[in-house]
Design a protein around this motif. Structure first.
Motif, PDB file in Angstrom:
ATOM      1  N   ALA A   9      24.506  13.310   1.747  1.00  0.00           N
ATOM      2  CA  ALA A   9      25.043  12.892   0.452  1.00  0.00           C
ATOM      3  C   ALA A   9      24.032  13.068  -0.683  1.00  0.00           C
ATOM      4  CB  ALA A   9      25.499  11.436   0.521  1.00  0.00           C
ATOM      5  N   LYS A  10      22.854  13.550  -0.372  1.00  0.00           N
ATOM      6  CA  LYS A  10      21.774  13.764  -1.355  1.00  0.00           C
ATOM      7  C   LYS A  10      21.437  12.482  -2.104  1.00  0.00           C
ATOM      8  CE  LYS A  10      21.377  17.786  -3.361  1.00  0.00           C
ATOM      9  NZ  LYS A  10      21.569  18.982  -4.198  1.00  0.00           N
ATOM     10  N   LYS A  11      21.479  11.362  -1.380  1.00  0.00           N
ATOM     11  CA  LYS A  11      21.058  10.097  -1.972  1.00  0.00           C
ATOM     12  C   LYS A  11      19.830   9.543  -1.278  1.00  0.00           C
ATOM     13  CE  LYS A  11      25.256   8.290  -4.101  1.00  0.00           C
ATOM     14  NZ  LYS A  11      26.139   7.109  -4.242  1.00  0.00           N
ATOM     15  N   ASN A  12      19.386  10.196  -0.227  1.00  0.00           N
ATOM     16  CA  ASN A  12      18.209   9.707   0.457  1.00  0.00           C
ATOM     17  C   ASN A  12      17.466  10.866   1.102  1.00  0.00           C
ATOM     18  OD1 ASN A  12      19.331  10.020   3.300  1.00  0.00           O
ATOM     19  ND2 ASN A  12      20.820   8.654   2.359  1.00  0.00           N
ATOM     20  N   SER A  13      16.220  10.593   1.419  1.00  0.00           N
ATOM     21  CA  SER A  13      15.367  11.598   2.043  1.00  0.00           C
ATOM     22  C   SER A  13      14.370  10.870   2.927  1.00  0.00           C
ATOM     23  CB  SER A  13      14.633  12.423   0.985  1.00  0.00           C
ATOM     24  OG  SER A  13      13.805  13.398   1.587  1.00  0.00           O
ATOM     25  N   SER A  14      13.820  11.576   3.902  1.00  0.00           N
ATOM     26  CA  SER A  14      12.827  10.966   4.772  1.00  0.00           C
ATOM     27  C   SER A  14      11.706  11.947   5.069  1.00  0.00           C
ATOM     28  CB  SER A  14      13.471  10.506   6.081  1.00  0.00           C
ATOM     29  OG  SER A  14      13.955  11.608   6.815  1.00  0.00           O
ATOM     30  N   LEU A  15      10.551  11.356   5.354  1.00  0.00           N
ATOM     31  CA  LEU A  15       9.377  12.108   5.796  1.00  0.00           C
ATOM     32  C   LEU A  15       8.934  11.481   7.109  1.00  0.00           C
ATOM     33  CD1 LEU A  15       6.678  13.661   5.799  1.00  0.00           C
ATOM     34  CD2 LEU A  15       5.864  12.074   4.043  1.00  0.00           C
ATOM     35  N   HIS A  16       8.850  12.277   8.152  1.00  0.00           N
ATOM     36  CA  HIS A  16       8.464  11.788   9.476  1.00  0.00           C
ATOM     37  C   HIS A  16       7.202  12.515   9.906  1.00  0.00           C
ATOM     38  CE1 HIS A  16       9.029  10.196  13.547  1.00  0.00           C
ATOM     39  NE2 HIS A  16       8.663  11.387  13.970  1.00  0.00           N
ATOM     40  N   ILE A  17       6.213  11.744  10.352  1.00  0.00           N
ATOM     41  CA  ILE A  17       4.980  12.324  10.884  1.00  0.00           C
ATOM     42  C   ILE A  17       4.916  12.012  12.366  1.00  0.00           C
ATOM     43  CG2 ILE A  17       2.470  12.438  10.764  1.00  0.00           C
ATOM     44  CD1 ILE A  17       2.619  11.502   7.879  1.00  0.00           C
ATOM     45  N   THR A  18       4.764  13.016  13.173  1.00  0.00           N
ATOM     46  CA  THR A  18       4.643  12.854  14.628  1.00  0.00           C
ATOM     47  C   THR A  18       3.165  12.739  14.994  1.00  0.00           C
ATOM     48  OG1 THR A  18       6.625  14.204  14.928  1.00  0.00           O
ATOM     49  CG2 THR A  18       5.195  13.909  16.838  1.00  0.00           C
ATOM     50  N   ALA A  19       2.881  11.806  15.887  1.00  0.00           N
ATOM     51  CA  ALA A  19       1.518  11.648  16.415  1.00  0.00           C
ATOM     52  C   ALA A  19       0.482  11.606  15.291  1.00  0.00           C
ATOM     53  CB  ALA A  19       1.208  12.758  17.404  1.00  0.00           C
ATOM     54  N   THR A  20       0.499  10.521  14.545  1.00  0.00           N
ATOM     55  CA  THR A  20      -0.375  10.407  13.373  1.00  0.00           C
ATOM     56  C   THR A  20      -1.850  10.578  13.735  1.00  0.00           C
ATOM     57  OG1 THR A  20      -0.396   8.009  13.660  1.00  0.00           O
ATOM     58  CG2 THR A  20       1.177   8.927  12.070  1.00  0.00           C
ATOM     59  N   GLN A  21      -2.585  11.090  12.747  1.00  0.00           N
ATOM     60  CA  GLN A  21      -4.028  11.257  12.863  1.00  0.00           C
ATOM     61  C   GLN A  21      -4.677  10.548  11.680  1.00  0.00           C
ATOM     62  OE1 GLN A  21      -4.654  15.513  12.979  1.00  0.00           O
ATOM     63  NE2 GLN A  21      -3.513  15.764  14.896  1.00  0.00           N
ATOM     64  N   THR A  22      -5.971  10.308  11.776  1.00  0.00           N
ATOM     65  CA  THR A  22      -6.655   9.582  10.693  1.00  0.00           C
ATOM     66  C   THR A  22      -6.580  10.340   9.374  1.00  0.00           C
ATOM     67  OG1 THR A  22      -8.748  10.550  11.389  1.00  0.00           O
ATOM     68  CG2 THR A  22      -8.225   8.374  12.248  1.00  0.00           C
ATOM     69  N   THR A  23      -6.408  11.647   9.440  1.00  0.00           N
ATOM     70  CA  THR A  23      -6.292  12.440   8.213  1.00  0.00           C
ATOM     71  C   THR A  23      -4.966  12.227   7.485  1.00  0.00           C
ATOM     72  OG1 THR A  23      -5.503  14.269   9.563  1.00  0.00           O
ATOM     73  CG2 THR A  23      -7.848  14.263   8.973  1.00  0.00           C
ATOM     74  N   ASP A  24      -4.022  11.527   8.141  1.00  0.00           N
ATOM     75  CA  ASP A  24      -2.731  11.275   7.506  1.00  0.00           C
ATOM     76  C   ASP A  24      -2.768  10.060   6.579  1.00  0.00           C
ATOM     77  OD1 ASP A  24      -1.151  12.116  10.634  1.00  0.00           O
ATOM     78  OD2 ASP A  24      -1.473  13.401   8.877  1.00  0.00           O
ATOM     79  N   VAL A  25      -3.889   9.346   6.567  1.00  0.00           N
ATOM     80  CA  VAL A  25      -4.010   8.155   5.726  1.00  0.00           C
ATOM     81  C   VAL A  25      -3.755   8.501   4.261  1.00  0.00           C
ATOM     82  CG1 VAL A  25      -5.695   6.545   4.778  1.00  0.00           C
ATOM     83  CG2 VAL A  25      -5.534   6.850   7.237  1.00  0.00           C
ATOM     84  N   GLY A  26      -3.012   7.656   3.584  1.00  0.00           N
ATOM     85  CA  GLY A  26      -2.743   7.859   2.166  1.00  0.00           C
ATOM     86  C   GLY A  26      -1.417   7.233   1.788  1.00  0.00           C
ATOM     87  N   THR A  27      -1.028   7.453   0.550  1.00  0.00           N
ATOM     88  CA  THR A  27       0.269   6.985   0.063  1.00  0.00           C
ATOM     89  C   THR A  27       1.174   8.185  -0.129  1.00  0.00           C
ATOM     90  OG1 THR A  27      -0.778   5.106  -1.041  1.00  0.00           O
ATOM     91  CG2 THR A  27       1.453   5.671  -1.723  1.00  0.00           C
ATOM     92  N   TYR A  28       2.381   8.062   0.410  1.00  0.00           N
ATOM     93  CA  TYR A  28       3.357   9.144   0.332  1.00  0.00           C
ATOM     94  C   TYR A  28       4.418   8.775  -0.699  1.00  0.00           C
ATOM     95  CZ  TYR A  28       1.074  10.973   4.451  1.00  0.00           C
ATOM     96  OH  TYR A  28       0.136  11.481   5.311  1.00  0.00           O
ATOM     97  N   PHE A  29       4.611   9.675  -1.661  1.00  0.00           N
ATOM     98  CA  PHE A  29       5.576   9.457  -2.736  1.00  0.00           C
ATOM     99  C   PHE A  29       6.660  10.527  -2.688  1.00  0.00           C
ATOM    100  CE2 PHE A  29       3.455   6.256  -5.227  1.00  0.00           C
ATOM    101  CZ  PHE A  29       2.096   6.485  -5.072  1.00  0.00           C
TER     102      PHE A  29
END
Lengths: 115, 111
Positions: free
Chosen positions: B68-88
């Motif tokens: 419906a183009k009203k939502n979106s998602s971001l999925h990270i598999t098997a997180t690593q320390t380099t993934d630290v941060g804020t996602y906008f």
């Protein structure tokens, strides 16, 4: 992607004074934007800087407080006027090539503290 | 005015666990961009989604745009320390040319 140089990187200013932030891009770009980001918060668009014409301001931001210049396609300035402690924030410029719906590339930001 | 909410606001995960952030809008979105901001850094563009139901992958990152183009998602598999941060997420409304950043999800990784 474009390389953006923003300065100063940080400053501490007295209440009532004004500070001008510069944003220089290494290539000609269509769109330039100015954002404000409070620590730990999201980004709020202040205005879109238009080359050769007045900037387009978002609701809650006015030209008298945040005058913007854009004399050419590679340079823009944002002035924070008559500063108060509430203006303490990070100010970021960004550019987008080809239109406002294109990916944005950000400068490193200016961390501004008002005493 | 238009609001673009992200959930959760914060997420702490063990290294190796998966992570998902959701971007929800009260109105139909024209397109969605995702950015990552490392602590002390500036936002960096990750991806743009335009089509209804679109799915894009970048290594361990999977981005999805709702039907419906009203939502979106971001999925990270098997997180690593380099993934630290804020996602906008960032929404551009073609109708009124408004740009609206989501509220952001701050990800911290427990080694």
């Amino acid at each position: 992607s474009a390389v953006i140089s923003q300065k100063p990187s940080r400053d501490i200013c007295q209440r009532g004074t004004s500070l001008t932030i510069q944003c220089q891009v290494d290539s000609q770009v269509t769109m330039m934007f100015w954002y404000r980001q409070q620590p730990g918060q999201s980004l709020t668009l202040i205005a879109t800087a238009n080359q050769g014409s007045e900037a387009t301001y978002e609701s809650g931001f006015v030209i008298d407080k945040f005058p913007i210049s854009r004399p050419n396609l590679t340079f823009s300035t944002l002035t924070v006027s008559n500063m108060s402690p509430e203006d303490s924030s990070i100010y970021l410029c960004s550019v987008a090539e080809g239109g406002s719906n294109q990916p944005q590339h950000f400068g490193d930001g200016t961390r501004l503290s008002i005493l | 005015g238009q609001q673009v909410m992200q959930i959760p606001q914060y997420q702490h995960v063990q290294e190796g666990e998966d992570f998902t952030t959701y971007c929800n809008s009260s109105t139909t979105l024209s397109n969605i961009q995702w950015y990552k901001q490392r602590p002390g850094g500036h936002p960096v563009f990750l991806i743009q989604l335009v089509k209804s139901g679109e799915v894009k992958k970048q290594k361990r990152l999977t981005f999805q745009f709702g039907e419906a183009k009203k939502n979106s998602s971001l999925h990270i598999t098997a997180t690593q320390t380099t993934d630290v941060g804020t996602y906008f997420c960032l929404h551009h409304n073609f109708g009124n040319e408004k740009l609206t950043f989501g509220t952001g999800t701050r990800l911290t990784i427990i080694p």
